[in-house]
Design an enzyme around this catalytic site. Structure first.
Site, PDB file in Angstrom:
ATOM      1  N   SER A  32      27.070  42.985  40.258  1.00 25.00           N
ATOM      2  CA  SER A  32      28.120  42.453  39.397  1.00 25.00           C
ATOM      3  C   SER A  32      27.961  40.954  39.160  1.00 25.00           C
ATOM      4  CB  SER A  32      29.471  42.784  40.031  1.00 25.00           C
ATOM      5  OG  SER A  32      30.487  41.980  39.529  1.00 25.00           O
ATOM      6  N   GLU A  53      34.221  40.129  53.682  1.00 25.00           N
ATOM      7  CA  GLU A  53      34.080  38.720  53.313  1.00 25.00           C
ATOM      8  C   GLU A  53      34.163  37.785  54.517  1.00 25.00           C
ATOM      9  OE1 GLU A  53      36.100  40.920  51.866  1.00 25.00           O
ATOM     10  OE2 GLU A  53      35.005  41.237  50.001  1.00 25.00           O
ATOM     11  N   PHE A  78      38.058  36.351  46.604  1.00 19.68           N
ATOM     12  CA  PHE A  78      37.733  36.802  47.960  1.00 19.68           C
ATOM     13  C   PHE A  78      36.870  35.780  48.699  1.00 19.68           C
ATOM     14  CE2 PHE A  78      37.634  40.789  45.247  1.00 19.68           C
ATOM     15  CZ  PHE A  78      38.985  41.031  45.379  1.00 19.68           C
ATOM     16  N   HIS A 104      33.298  34.696  39.040  1.00 17.80           N
ATOM     17  CA  HIS A 104      34.463  35.180  38.285  1.00 17.80           C
ATOM     18  C   HIS A 104      35.666  34.252  38.471  1.00 17.80           C
ATOM     19  CE1 HIS A 104      31.856  38.477  37.937  1.00 17.80           C
ATOM     20  NE2 HIS A 104      32.626  39.495  38.256  1.00 17.80           N
ATOM     21  N   ARG A 162      32.518  34.363  34.518  1.00 18.28           N
ATOM     22  CA  ARG A 162      31.809  35.543  34.068  1.00 18.28           C
ATOM     23  C   ARG A 162      31.629  35.597  32.557  1.00 18.28           C
ATOM     24  NH1 ARG A 162      33.178  41.860  34.680  1.00 18.28           N
ATOM     25  NH2 ARG A 162      34.776  41.417  33.149  1.00 18.28           N
TER      26      ARG A 162
END
Ligand SMILES: Cc1ncc(C[n+]2csc(CCOP(=O)(O)OP(=O)(O)O)c2C)c(N)n1
Lengths: 309, 260
Positions: A32, A53, A78, A104, A162
């Site tokens: 991603s 994480e 995160f 992102h 993104r």
């Protein structure tokens, strides 16, 4: 147009080429965010630790203790939020050379909605001692931010996005911690912006110019350390600063600029940013508009404040 | 090898002098730390930054007084310094701060983080082909932290061999007994299920500790050390209230008199 995450990956691959101490730690989002490209190039220096994480941040701390330069990345919500105590108490407290890639960032992950839009990450990272916070505005600058981080002593948070953003810089323009960029010089007001808001701020400046209001535009890519020389310059020239960020007003760029200015410079500071609310689904452009992150919003605030005076 | 009596005396005096600190979980660590620093770990106190030294991550950082005593007795810094626990500028921070004191391999204090850090450190050392090993000590209450199990999962998955974990299973946490607050047992079963080799031992018996450490396994090894919180002091043993309480003058005298 190009997404800043592409610049992050380009920078990462180059960093990996330049320095064998560079390793990448991922949390099951490498397809991603694109870090899978690092895995393909340097399989021995890539670790996917799964959806964990805190563990990513801890492994990165340990790898830094062993002399490596780990870049760990996942979605910024995160990367910065889920592992914040690890970032604070292990990474920053030991002043370790961990680089945190906040992918992102802001509203750039539009359709995923509130849970995935990192609107607080700048606030919670910049408040930490020893941390450097870089928020690049285009892909070339993001690549440079990654490369610049190799020479920074201590932890670095790099926020990128993104969606596609306008290209503002050529490939060779370097990023220097503590240095912003004056992109436009005007005497009536100043706009200090970061990330996706920089090109929007330039649009606003163009619109204002047509109305006879000339504004300076600064890209404050280094939120921490802040470019105080540049802020000092702006305050010498103009009495009004509008900050623009794809982030909560509280604690982000507006917070950082206000903290410095209120102590050191006269003048007014007005924010454009997310005003104490969560994001929502929509295309990034729609969400930004919905939340008031537009050139028109900046123009409106500048006009109003300039007229009042 | 230093006697456990000396280290326990140090711990009690340090915490008494400092006026704060954690006696219970420090006293349970004593034999484990003595074993590590005198018998198991390859270290050089003259050269605390030696690249290929074995490392210790005391994940339960509140056990710092025990670690400080052992480091001082092992020669990393002067024993006189122990009196300055928790004092401004002393380097003997309330929880270990590695930049402030020679011999510390990691800063800790927020429970649940040490295992992952030890794992990352072990991974890095292995990548550098260093022979160094990383030891990590966890509290049993600390195992309630979810991040511990993230690391417990990843260490066997990455086939990490140069890390050895010790659980100081003293059965008591801050508020009460571990199994009254939030049970973590059956521990050996849980670690095995996560892919670990498990050895159990009496964490106050040096010979039994040594036996556990000599376990050969082709998986990462966790040693579950059966210990007593507040070990050695009748009125502190197994008492949650002595987790973070300071002995006053009388109590200190009584405690020192009890030590064998
Ligand atoms: C993340 C975090 N939460 C809470 C604490 C406060 N705290 C310090 S020690 C402790 C109990 C630890 O119990 P255990 O791991 O069993 O250690 P021991 O009994 O050996 O002292 C708690 C809750 C902390 N240091 N870190």
């Amino acid at each position: 147009m190009k997404a800043t995450r592409e610049g992050y990956i380009e920078g990462l691959l180059e960093a990996g080429e330049r320095d064998t101490r560079v390793v990448v730690v991922d949390g099951d989002v490498s397809r991603s965010t694109g870090t899978i490209a690092f895995k393909d190039r340097f399989p021995d220096r890539f670790f996917n630790l799964g959806i964990a994480e805190q563990n990513m941040a801890e492994y990165s701390a340990g790898l830094a203790l062993a002399g490596f330069i780990p870049f760990y990345s996942t979605y910024a919500v995160f990367a910065a939020g889920r592992a914040w105590d690890q970032i604070r108490t292990s990474i920053c407290n030991m002043n370790l050379n961990v680089r945190i890639g906040g992918a992102h960032g802001g509203t750039s992950v539009g359709p995923d909605g509130a849970t995935h839009q990192a609107l607080e990450d700048i606030a919670i990272t910049r408040v930490l001692p020893n941390m450097t916070v870089l928020v690049p505005a285009d892909a070339n600058q993001t690549r440079q931010a990654v490369l610049a981080s190799l020479d920074i002593d201590g932890p670095v948070y790099i926020r990128y996005g993104r969606n596609q953003v306008a290209e503002l810089y050529n490939r060779e323009e370097s990023v220097v911690p503590g240095r912003g960029r004056l992109l436009r010089d005007g005497k009536n007001a100043s706009i200090v912006a970061v990330g996706a808001m920089v090109s929007i701020a330039l649009d606003a400046a163009g619109m204002l110019s047509k109305k006879g209001i000339e504004v300076s535009v600064v890209d404050m890519v280094s939120i921490k350390p802040l470019d105080i020389q540049l802020l000092q310059y702006l305050s010498d020239v103009t009495e009004l600063i509008v900050t623009a960020e794809d982030h909560q007003i509280a604690g982000g760029l507006f917070g950082a600029v206000s903290e410095y200015m209120s102590e050191n410079c006269p003048g007014r500071i007005i924010p454009v940013g997310i005003n104490d609310r969560f994001g929502c689904s929509g295309t990034p452009d729609q969400v930004m508009k919905h939340c008031g992150l537009t050139a028109e919003a900046i123009v409106g605030k500048v006009e109003k404040a300039v007229k009042i005076r | 090898m230093i006697s456990s009596k000396v280290v326990r005396e140090d711990i009690l005096r340090m915490i008494h002098t400092a006026g704060s600190g954690h006696p219970g979980g420090s006293l349970s660590l004593v034999e484990i730390l003595i074993y590590l620093y005198w018998k198991e770990m390859k270290i050089d106190p003259e050269n605390p930054d030696w690249e290929d030294r074995d490392r210790l991550v005391l994940s339960k950082g509140h056990g710092a007084p025990a670690l400080y005593s052992v480091l001082a007795r092992r020669g990393y810094f002067s024993v006189d310094k122990l009196d300055s626990l928790r004092k401004l500028g002393s380097g003997l921070e309330g929880h270990p701060h590695m930049q402030s004191l020679p011999g510390l391999d990691c800063s800790t204090g927020s429970l649940g983080q040490g295992l992952g850090i030890a794992a990352g450190l072990a991974l890095g050392l292995a990548m550098k082909k260093s022979p160094a090993r990383v030891f990590c000590i966890l509290g049993d209450g600390e195992l309630q932290e979810g991040s511990i199990w993230e690391s417990a999962m990843s260490i066997p998955a990455l086939k990490q061999k140069n890390i050895i974990v010790v659980v100081d299973r003293n059965h008591v946490q801050l508020d009460d007994a571990v199994n009254k607050i939030m049970p973590v047992e059956p521990l050996a079963y849980k670690w095995r299920a996560f892919g670990w080799a498990v050895a159990e031992c009496d964490g106050h018996d040096p010979a039994d500790i040594e036996r556990a450490f000599s376990t050969k396994a082709n998986k990462p090894l966790v040693i579950i050390a059966e210990t007593v919180k507040g070990k050695g002091i009748s009125f502190m043993e197994d008492q949650a209230q002595w987790h973070g309480r300071v002995p006053d003058k009388e109590q200190l005298k009584k405690a020192l008199g009890e030590l064998k």
